[in-house]
Design a protein around this motif. Structure first.
Motif, mmCIF file in Angstrom:
data_model
loop_
_atom_site.group_PDB
_atom_site.id
_atom_site.type_symbol
_atom_site.label_atom_id
_atom_site.label_comp_id
_atom_site.label_asym_id
_atom_site.label_seq_id
_atom_site.Cartn_x
_atom_site.Cartn_y
_atom_site.Cartn_z
ATOM 1 N N ALA A 2 65.930 -4.163 -18.688
ATOM 2 C CA ALA A 2 65.409 -2.868 -18.261
ATOM 3 C C ALA A 2 63.891 -2.836 -18.397
ATOM 4 O O ALA A 2 63.207 -2.195 -17.601
ATOM 5 C CB ALA A 2 66.046 -1.754 -19.070
ATOM 6 N N ASN A 3 63.386 -3.541 -19.417
ATOM 7 C CA ASN A 3 61.942 -3.606 -19.613
ATOM 8 C C ASN A 3 61.274 -4.331 -18.445
ATOM 9 O O ASN A 3 60.227 -3.910 -17.964
ATOM 10 C CB ASN A 3 61.629 -4.297 -20.935
ATOM 11 C CG ASN A 3 60.154 -4.235 -21.266
ATOM 12 O OD1 ASN A 3 59.446 -3.362 -20.798
ATOM 13 N ND2 ASN A 3 59.717 -5.168 -22.083
ATOM 14 N N LEU A 4 61.884 -5.412 -17.985
ATOM 15 C CA LEU A 4 61.341 -6.149 -16.841
ATOM 16 C C LEU A 4 61.383 -5.297 -15.581
ATOM 17 O O LEU A 4 60.455 -5.326 -14.769
ATOM 18 C CB LEU A 4 62.117 -7.446 -16.614
ATOM 19 C CG LEU A 4 61.874 -8.564 -17.627
ATOM 20 C CD1 LEU A 4 62.764 -9.755 -17.309
ATOM 21 C CD2 LEU A 4 60.427 -8.974 -17.629
ATOM 22 N N ARG A 5 62.430 -4.519 -15.441
ATOM 23 C CA ARG A 5 62.560 -3.647 -14.272
ATOM 24 C C ARG A 5 61.418 -2.636 -14.238
ATOM 25 O O ARG A 5 60.821 -2.399 -13.193
ATOM 26 C CB ARG A 5 63.904 -2.944 -14.301
ATOM 27 C CG ARG A 5 64.178 -2.099 -13.086
ATOM 28 C CD ARG A 5 65.598 -1.523 -13.167
ATOM 29 N NE ARG A 5 65.876 -0.650 -12.071
ATOM 30 C CZ ARG A 5 66.384 -1.037 -10.907
ATOM 31 N NH1 ARG A 5 66.674 -2.307 -10.722
ATOM 32 N NH2 ARG A 5 66.607 -0.176 -9.952
ATOM 33 N N SER A 6 61.101 -2.053 -15.379
ATOM 34 C CA SER A 6 60.007 -1.075 -15.419
ATOM 35 C C SER A 6 58.659 -1.755 -15.174
ATOM 36 O O SER A 6 57.774 -1.164 -14.543
ATOM 37 C CB SER A 6 60.002 -0.328 -16.752
ATOM 38 O OG SER A 6 59.718 -1.200 -17.816
ATOM 39 N N GLU A 43 66.292 -12.083 -7.624
ATOM 40 C CA GLU A 43 65.985 -12.981 -8.746
ATOM 41 C C GLU A 43 66.588 -12.414 -10.035
ATOM 42 O O GLU A 43 66.403 -11.242 -10.354
ATOM 43 C CB GLU A 43 64.466 -13.121 -8.893
ATOM 44 C CG GLU A 43 64.055 -14.187 -9.862
ATOM 45 C CD GLU A 43 64.514 -15.567 -9.452
ATOM 46 O OE1 GLU A 43 65.150 -16.234 -10.289
ATOM 47 O OE2 GLU A 43 64.251 -15.976 -8.321
ATOM 48 N N LYS A 44 67.325 -13.243 -10.765
ATOM 49 C CA LYS A 44 67.997 -12.813 -11.998
ATOM 50 C C LYS A 44 67.430 -13.472 -13.253
ATOM 51 O O LYS A 44 67.593 -12.956 -14.346
ATOM 52 C CB LYS A 44 69.499 -13.126 -11.923
ATOM 53 C CG LYS A 44 70.211 -12.466 -10.764
ATOM 54 C CD LYS A 44 70.299 -10.981 -10.952
ATOM 55 C CE LYS A 44 71.124 -10.384 -9.826
ATOM 56 N NZ LYS A 44 70.789 -9.013 -9.553
ATOM 57 N N ASP A 45 66.787 -14.613 -13.100
ATOM 58 C CA ASP A 45 66.269 -15.361 -14.245
ATOM 59 C C ASP A 45 65.060 -14.634 -14.850
ATOM 60 O O ASP A 45 64.054 -14.446 -14.167
ATOM 61 C CB ASP A 45 65.858 -16.762 -13.789
ATOM 62 C CG ASP A 45 65.367 -17.623 -14.933
ATOM 63 O OD1 ASP A 45 65.763 -17.360 -16.087
ATOM 64 O OD2 ASP A 45 64.579 -18.547 -14.670
ATOM 65 N N PRO A 46 65.154 -14.205 -16.115
ATOM 66 C CA PRO A 46 64.045 -13.458 -16.734
ATOM 67 C C PRO A 46 62.726 -14.240 -16.775
ATOM 68 O O PRO A 46 61.654 -13.651 -16.600
ATOM 69 C CB PRO A 46 64.543 -13.173 -18.148
ATOM 70 C CG PRO A 46 66.022 -13.288 -18.081
ATOM 71 C CD PRO A 46 66.309 -14.285 -17.004
ATOM 72 N N GLU A 47 62.781 -15.543 -16.962
ATOM 73 C CA GLU A 47 61.553 -16.346 -16.996
ATOM 74 C C GLU A 47 60.879 -16.373 -15.628
ATOM 75 O O GLU A 47 59.663 -16.270 -15.522
ATOM 76 C CB GLU A 47 61.855 -17.766 -17.485
ATOM 77 C CG GLU A 47 62.231 -17.838 -18.940
ATOM 78 C CD GLU A 47 61.156 -17.258 -19.849
ATOM 79 O OE1 GLU A 47 59.963 -17.541 -19.633
ATOM 80 O OE2 GLU A 47 61.526 -16.498 -20.765
#
Length: 85
Positions: A2-6, A43-47
């Protein structure tokens, strides 16, 4: 996640705001920006997402530098005459 989404949303908003003064026009910039974000929407990979965010932040800094340079050139032309020509 959720942090990456924001972070992605904030990056998009900031780039959209900066695109208002883009030399080729705001519509041109908005279309290119939307296409770039839609290209990576699955894209799903957090890195990988973090790398894309870093690239977007780099583009944001480059745009800011472009605008500052354009303003500097305008001020320079206004206040300093070119006596060499």
């Amino acid at each position: 996640m959720a942090n990456l989404r924001s972070e992605v949303k904030n990056l998009y908003k900031n780039l959209l705001y900066l695109g208002r003064e883009y030399p080729k026009g705001a519509d041109y910039f908005r279309k290119r920006l939307k296409a770039a974000f839609l290209k990576n929407k699955d894209e799903k990979d957090p890195e990988k997402i973090k790398q894309l965010i870093a690239r977007g932040e780099f583009v944001m800094k480059e745009l800011e530098a472009l605008y500052f340079l354009r303003k500097y050139r305008a001020l320079k032309q206004r206040y300093y005459s070119d006596d060499n020509q």
